[in-house]
Design a protein around this motif. Structure first.
Motif, short mmCIF file in Angstrom:
data_model
loop_
_atom_site.label_atom_id
_atom_site.label_comp_id
_atom_site.label_asym_id
_atom_site.label_seq_id
_atom_site.Cartn_x
_atom_site.Cartn_y
_atom_site.Cartn_z
N ASN A 103 0.84 -1.19 0.00
CA ASN A 103 0.00 0.00 0.00
C ASN A 103 0.88 1.24 0.00
OD1 ASN A 103 -2.64 -1.18 0.17
ND2 ASN A 103 -2.18 -1.74 2.27
N ARG A 104 0.49 2.22 -0.79
CA ARG A 104 1.21 3.49 -0.80
C ARG A 104 0.89 4.22 0.49
NH1 ARG A 104 -0.94 7.81 -4.57
NH2 ARG A 104 -1.90 8.46 -2.65
N ARG A 105 1.90 4.82 1.07
CA ARG A 105 1.73 5.61 2.29
C ARG A 105 1.90 7.09 1.95
NH1 ARG A 105 5.32 1.12 4.48
NH2 ARG A 105 7.05 2.47 3.89
N ASP A 106 1.38 7.95 2.82
CA ASP A 106 1.50 9.39 2.59
C ASP A 106 2.95 9.82 2.39
OD1 ASP A 106 -1.24 9.72 2.73
OD2 ASP A 106 -1.23 10.39 4.83
N GLU A 107 3.85 9.21 3.14
CA GLU A 107 5.26 9.60 3.04
C GLU A 107 5.90 9.16 1.71
OE1 GLU A 107 5.15 6.04 5.97
OE2 GLU A 107 3.95 7.83 5.61
N ASP A 108 5.20 8.33 0.93
CA ASP A 108 5.70 7.93 -0.39
C ASP A 108 5.39 8.97 -1.47
OD1 ASP A 108 6.54 5.37 0.54
OD2 ASP A 108 4.51 4.59 0.27
N LEU A 109 4.46 9.86 -1.20
CA LEU A 109 3.96 10.75 -2.26
C LEU A 109 5.04 11.62 -2.89
CD1 LEU A 109 0.37 11.83 -1.26
CD2 LEU A 109 1.10 10.80 -3.40
#
Length: 163
Positions: free
Chosen positions: A17-23
Motif C-alpha cells: 500500500n502506498r503511504r503518505d510519506e511515499d507521495l
C-alpha cells in the motif's frame, strides 16, 4: 482499501500500500517519467492530488532494493475498476515491475468482484507493449483532442481471461 502486501522473491519486487510519506518520491518519479517518456501527456497542476483520485479503490507502490520504483492506482468507475497512474522509475524499466503492479490490480479487482479495464493513449508504445505481453486485449479506440500532435486516440484494454 486492500491491506495486503505481496512479495515477489524471484524479482525482489514487493507491492505494498502506498503511504503518505511515499507521495513526494512518487511525484519525483512521475516527473522523471513525464520528462523521459511523456507520461502523463499533460503535467497535472497538483501531481499529489492527481496520484490520489477520489474514486480510488487502492494505491500501491512497488519497492525494489528497498526503494519505491513504481506506482499504480485502481479506481472505481461505477461497478467496474480501472487501472490508472501506472508508472515505473525510468532507471529500472524492463525488470518486471510494471507487470507486477498490473497483475496486482488484476488480482485485486477479481477479489472485489469488479470487471477491470485500462486506457492508454496511442503514443505510449512501451505501455501498449506491456499490456499486450501481459495478455490484455485491445477493445476500442476513441479519438481524443487533448493529446496534441503526440496522441490522437485513447486505447481501451480488457485483462486476460482467467482460467
Amino acid at each position: 482499501m486492500r491491506l495486503v502486501t505481496n512479495t515477489f522473491r524471484e524479482t525482489g519486487v514487493r507491492i505494498r500500500n502506498r503511504r503518505d510519506e511515499d507521495l513526494d518520491v512518487c511525484v519525483g518519479l512521475l516527473r522523471a517519467v513525464h520528462e523521459q517518456a511523456g507520461y502523463p501527456i499533460n503535467w497535472p497542476e497538483d501531481p499529489r492530488g492527481w496520484l490520489t483520485p477520489a474514486s480510488r479503490l487502492g494505491c500501491w507502490v512497488a519497492e525494489s532494493d528497498g526503494r519505491v520504483a513504481g506506482h499504480v492506482v485502481l479506481t472505481a468507475v461505477g461497478d467496474r475498476a480501472e487501472v490508472e497512474r501506472l508508472f515505473v522509475d525510468p532507471a529500472v524499466t524492463r525488470k518486471g515491475i510494471g507487470r507486477r503492479l498490473l497483475d496486482h490490480c488484476v488480482t485485486t479487482a477479481a477479489e472485489l468482484g469488479r470487471e477491470l479495464s485500462l486506457e492508454v493513449v496511442d503514443n505510449r508504445g512501451a505501455a501498449v507493449h506491456l499490456y499486450r505481453r501481459a495478455g490484455w486485449t485491445e477493445t476500442t479506440r476513441t479519438p481524443i483532442d487533448w493529446g496534441g500532435e503526440q496522441a490522437t486516440e485513447l486505447i481501451r484494454f480488457s485483462p486476460p481471461v482467467s482460467t
